[in-house]
Motif scaffolding. Structure first.
Motif, PDB file in Angstrom:
ATOM      1  N   ARG A 158       0.825  -1.213   0.000  1.00 39.63           N
ATOM      2  CA  ARG A 158       0.000   0.000   0.000  1.00 39.63           C
ATOM      3  C   ARG A 158       0.854   1.257   0.000  1.00 39.63           C
ATOM      4  O   ARG A 158       0.540   2.242  -0.678  1.00 39.63           O
ATOM      5  CB  ARG A 158      -0.931  -0.008   1.216  1.00 39.63           C
ATOM      6  N   ASN A 159       1.941   1.238   0.785  1.00 35.61           N
ATOM      7  CA  ASN A 159       2.822   2.409   0.842  1.00 35.61           C
ATOM      8  C   ASN A 159       3.501   2.666  -0.504  1.00 35.61           C
ATOM      9  O   ASN A 159       3.656   3.827  -0.922  1.00 35.61           O
ATOM     10  CB  ASN A 159       3.883   2.214   1.925  1.00 35.61           C
ATOM     11  N   ILE A 160       3.922   1.595  -1.193  1.00 38.46           N
ATOM     12  CA  ILE A 160       4.589   1.742  -2.490  1.00 38.46           C
ATOM     13  C   ILE A 160       3.633   2.327  -3.515  1.00 38.46           C
ATOM     14  O   ILE A 160       3.985   3.242  -4.272  1.00 38.46           O
ATOM     15  CB  ILE A 160       5.130   0.375  -2.968  1.00 38.46           C
ATOM     16  N   ILE A 161       2.405   1.814  -3.540  1.00 40.38           N
ATOM     17  CA  ILE A 161       1.409   2.323  -4.484  1.00 40.38           C
ATOM     18  C   ILE A 161       1.041   3.767  -4.159  1.00 40.38           C
ATOM     19  O   ILE A 161       0.907   4.614  -5.063  1.00 40.38           O
ATOM     20  CB  ILE A 161       0.161   1.411  -4.490  1.00 40.38           C
ATOM     21  N   ALA A 162       0.903   4.089  -2.871  1.00 45.85           N
ATOM     22  CA  ALA A 162       0.586   5.463  -2.471  1.00 45.85           C
ATOM     23  C   ALA A 162       1.697   6.426  -2.890  1.00 45.85           C
ATOM     24  O   ALA A 162       1.435   7.527  -3.395  1.00 45.85           O
ATOM     25  CB  ALA A 162       0.365   5.538  -0.957  1.00 45.85           C
ATOM     26  N   MET A 163       2.951   6.019  -2.710  1.00 49.39           N
ATOM     27  CA  MET A 163       4.074   6.868  -3.102  1.00 49.39           C
ATOM     28  C   MET A 163       4.112   7.055  -4.614  1.00 49.39           C
ATOM     29  O   MET A 163       4.409   8.153  -5.117  1.00 49.39           O
ATOM     30  CB  MET A 163       5.384   6.241  -2.616  1.00 49.39           C
ATOM     31  N   SER A 164       3.778   6.007  -5.363  1.00 49.57           N
ATOM     32  CA  SER A 164       3.748   6.101  -6.822  1.00 49.57           C
ATOM     33  C   SER A 164       2.678   7.086  -7.278  1.00 49.57           C
ATOM     34  O   SER A 164       2.896   7.861  -8.216  1.00 49.57           O
ATOM     35  CB  SER A 164       3.493   4.722  -7.437  1.00 49.57           C
ATOM     36  N   ASN A 165       1.541   7.062  -6.625  1.00 47.28           N
ATOM     37  CA  ASN A 165       0.482   8.021  -6.964  1.00 47.28           C
ATOM     38  C   ASN A 165       0.908   9.453  -6.641  1.00 47.28           C
ATOM     39  O   ASN A 165       0.559  10.397  -7.363  1.00 47.28           O
ATOM     40  CB  ASN A 165      -0.802   7.673  -6.212  1.00 47.28           C
ATOM     41  N   TYR A 172       1.208  -7.414  -6.928  1.00 49.08           N
ATOM     42  CA  TYR A 172       1.640  -7.280  -8.329  1.00 49.08           C
ATOM     43  C   TYR A 172       0.461  -6.874  -9.213  1.00 49.08           C
ATOM     44  O   TYR A 172       0.581  -5.976 -10.049  1.00 49.08           O
ATOM     45  CB  TYR A 172       2.229  -8.610  -8.806  1.00 49.08           C
ATOM     46  N   ALA A 173      -0.683  -7.528  -9.009  1.00 50.87           N
ATOM     47  CA  ALA A 173      -1.870  -7.213  -9.819  1.00 50.87           C
ATOM     48  C   ALA A 173      -2.316  -5.772  -9.592  1.00 50.87           C
ATOM     49  O   ALA A 173      -2.634  -5.052 -10.551  1.00 50.87           O
ATOM     50  CB  ALA A 173      -2.999  -8.185  -9.477  1.00 50.87           C
ATOM     51  N   ASP A 174      -2.325  -5.338  -8.335  1.00 49.26           N
ATOM     52  CA  ASP A 174      -2.720  -3.957  -8.034  1.00 49.26           C
ATOM     53  C   ASP A 174      -1.728  -2.967  -8.643  1.00 49.26           C
ATOM     54  O   ASP A 174      -2.124  -1.927  -9.199  1.00 49.26           O
ATOM     55  CB  ASP A 174      -2.789  -3.746  -6.513  1.00 49.26           C
ATOM     56  N   ALA A 175      -0.441  -3.300  -8.550  1.00 45.80           N
ATOM     57  CA  ALA A 175       0.598  -2.404  -9.072  1.00 45.80           C
ATOM     58  C   ALA A 175       0.501  -2.264 -10.583  1.00 45.80           C
ATOM     59  O   ALA A 175       0.671  -1.167 -11.131  1.00 45.80           O
ATOM     60  CB  ALA A 175       1.976  -2.922  -8.677  1.00 45.80           C
ATOM     61  N   MET A 176       0.235  -3.369 -11.278  1.00 48.92           N
ATOM     62  CA  MET A 176       0.133  -3.307 -12.729  1.00 48.92           C
ATOM     63  C   MET A 176      -1.063  -2.454 -13.163  1.00 48.92           C
ATOM     64  O   MET A 176      -0.994  -1.722 -14.152  1.00 48.92           O
ATOM     65  CB  MET A 176      -0.004  -4.717 -13.318  1.00 48.92           C
ATOM     66  N   VAL A 186      -2.380   0.099 -11.439  1.00 45.50           N
ATOM     67  CA  VAL A 186      -2.048   1.503 -11.185  1.00 45.50           C
ATOM     68  C   VAL A 186      -1.019   2.000 -12.201  1.00 45.50           C
ATOM     69  O   VAL A 186      -1.103   3.139 -12.686  1.00 45.50           O
ATOM     70  CB  VAL A 186      -1.513   1.681  -9.747  1.00 45.50           C
ATOM     71  N   ALA A 187      -0.054   1.147 -12.547  1.00 42.40           N
ATOM     72  CA  ALA A 187       0.968   1.528 -13.527  1.00 42.40           C
ATOM     73  C   ALA A 187       0.340   1.872 -14.876  1.00 42.40           C
ATOM     74  O   ALA A 187       0.746   2.841 -15.532  1.00 42.40           O
ATOM     75  CB  ALA A 187       1.981   0.391 -13.695  1.00 42.40           C
ATOM     76  N   GLN A 188      -0.677   1.107 -15.282  1.00 42.32           N
ATOM     77  CA  GLN A 188      -1.348   1.382 -16.549  1.00 42.32           C
ATOM     78  C   GLN A 188      -2.081   2.731 -16.502  1.00 42.32           C
ATOM     79  O   GLN A 188      -2.092   3.481 -17.486  1.00 42.32           O
ATOM     80  CB  GLN A 188      -2.325   0.251 -16.868  1.00 42.32           C
ATOM     81  N   THR A 189      -2.687   3.026 -15.346  1.00 40.60           N
ATOM     82  CA  THR A 189      -3.377   4.305 -15.193  1.00 40.60           C
ATOM     83  C   THR A 189      -2.388   5.469 -15.291  1.00 40.60           C
ATOM     84  O   THR A 189      -2.649   6.477 -15.963  1.00 40.60           O
ATOM     85  CB  THR A 189      -4.101   4.364 -13.839  1.00 40.60           C
ATOM     86  N   ILE A 190      -1.251   5.321 -14.623  1.00 41.97           N
ATOM     87  CA  ILE A 190      -0.226   6.378 -14.648  1.00 41.97           C
ATOM     88  C   ILE A 190       0.367   6.510 -16.045  1.00 41.97           C
ATOM     89  O   ILE A 190       0.637   7.624 -16.518  1.00 41.97           O
ATOM     90  CB  ILE A 190       0.870   6.096 -13.601  1.00 41.97           C
ATOM     91  N   TYR A 191       0.544   5.385 -16.717  1.00 42.22           N
ATOM     92  CA  TYR A 191       1.081   5.433 -18.083  1.00 42.22           C
ATOM     93  C   TYR A 191       0.133   6.207 -19.008  1.00 42.22           C
ATOM     94  O   TYR A 191       0.575   6.972 -19.866  1.00 42.22           O
ATOM     95  CB  TYR A 191       1.291   4.021 -18.609  1.00 42.22           C
ATOM     96  N   GLN A 192      -1.167   6.013 -18.806  1.00 40.08           N
ATOM     97  CA  GLN A 192      -2.141   6.746 -19.617  1.00 40.08           C
ATOM     98  C   GLN A 192      -2.023   8.255 -19.370  1.00 40.08           C
ATOM     99  O   GLN A 192      -2.077   9.057 -20.313  1.00 40.08           O
ATOM    100  CB  GLN A 192      -3.559   6.270 -19.307  1.00 40.08           C
TER     101      GLN A 192
END
Length: 324
Positions: free
Chosen positions: A161-168, A194-198, A200-206
């Motif tokens: 959760r912390n990694i995903i929050a920092m990425s956002n 991994y599934a959650d990260a992928m 979020v990564a796609q959303t950020i890539y967009q």
């Protein structure tokens, strides 16, 4: 005019293309690092090559940059004898310690040590014969990787959760590449994270390609407005062609290319339309490759991985301590 043609050809040859290495996708990747004094360069190269074999043998990927996970080899000569012969005959015992760890957290996950004996008439041969005694299929090495994998899984489960929050947070500051790299570093052993990260990564890539597309479209308009002629058209199409077909700016970019075409003289318009067709054929091909949602998702993840790799290549190498 010649410069314009060269520019056009360069743009044509550098269209966006994603290539994913499916064999390593989602794997933990270790960067092999060698530390020790007095090790001949050729021996260092041989040891790194052997470490890459060990990493692959145990089902992991090998990385060229020490961004996070490393396989560190610490080499110490614990006994050495030089016989007074011609040429001198050197015998030495080397303690070789392998450590798997995280250079960002400065954390050691697992380690193992070997004593290897080498003999030869020069330093390089001594080290080479010693390293020949190390076998990639050694069961101790296999156990070391299994212990490290379990600890890495635990780390990501606890910190997902912390990694995903920092990425956002990074994404909100338009540090898209860094945000994507952080997410793509999460290995698939932690399946839910991994599934959650992928996702979020796609959303950020967009968001990334939307912003980039808008900026490129603006530059193309400025280039055309500054020079509403063939030269300006060539520069504009070069910029427009860099806009991803999945960017929110792409429809407007296509409409703008048609506007440029309508402003050119009839003979130049014919040439222009032919060039536009070349670009559109390429875009149509890429669009067909992404005809279903799964294919689009896989293509986007591959693009994210490419972004992460390029970001990592441009980062300074982390100093490897690992508490040793």
């Amino acid at each position: 005019m010649r410069a314009t043609i060269i520019l056009f050809l360069l743009c044509l040859l550098t269209t966006f293309k994603i290539q994913a290495d499916e064999a390593n996708e989602g794997k933990i990747s270790y960067c092999p690092v060698v530390k020790g004094d007095g090790i001949p360069n050729q021996a260092v190269k041989s040891l790194i090559a052997k470490m890459e074999q060990v990493i692959a043998k145990n089902g992991f990927g090998a990385s060229n940059s020490a961004v996070r996970f490393v396989m560190l080899a610490k080499c110490n000569v614990i006994e050495k004898d030089v016989a007074p012969t011609t040429p001198p005959r050197i015998t030495q015992t080397v303690e070789l310690t392998f450590i798997l760890g995280d250079v960002i957290e400065n954390k050691t996950y697992a380690s193992i040590s070997f004593e290897l004996k080498g003999i030869g008439t020069n330093e390089t041969k001594v080290w080479q014969t010693a390293l020949n005694g190390l076998k990639p299929e050694n069961t101790g090495l296999k156990d070391m990787f299994e212990v490290a994998e379990t600890k890495i899984d635990t780390y990501y489960s606890e910190n997902c959760r912390n990694i995903i929050a920092m990425s956002n947070t990074l994404s909100a500051s338009e540090r898209y590449d860094e945000a994507i790299a952080s997410l793509m570093a999460i290995p698939d052993i932690c399946s839910s994270c991994y599934a959650d990260a992928m996702s979020v990564a796609q959303t950020i890539y967009q968001l990334k390609i939307n912003d980039e597309g808008t900026a490129l479209l603006s530059k193309a308009k400025n280039a055309w407005n500054a020079n509403p002629d063939e030269d300006g058209a060539m520069l504009a199409i070069c910029l427009l062609d860099q806009i991803s077909i999945n960017s929110s700016a792409f429809p407007e970019a296509e409409a703008f290319s048609n506007t440029i075409a309508s402003k050119l003289s009839s003979d130049k318009e014919s040439e222009w339309q032919q060039k536009i067709k070349q670009y559109n054929d390429e875009k149509t091909f890429r669009d067909r490759e992404q005809a279903n949602s799964h294919a689009r998702s896989m293509a986007t993840i591959a693009a994210c991985r490419s972004v992460a790799e390029k970001w990592a290549e441009n980062q300074p190498q982390n100093t490897v301590y690992l508490n040793w």
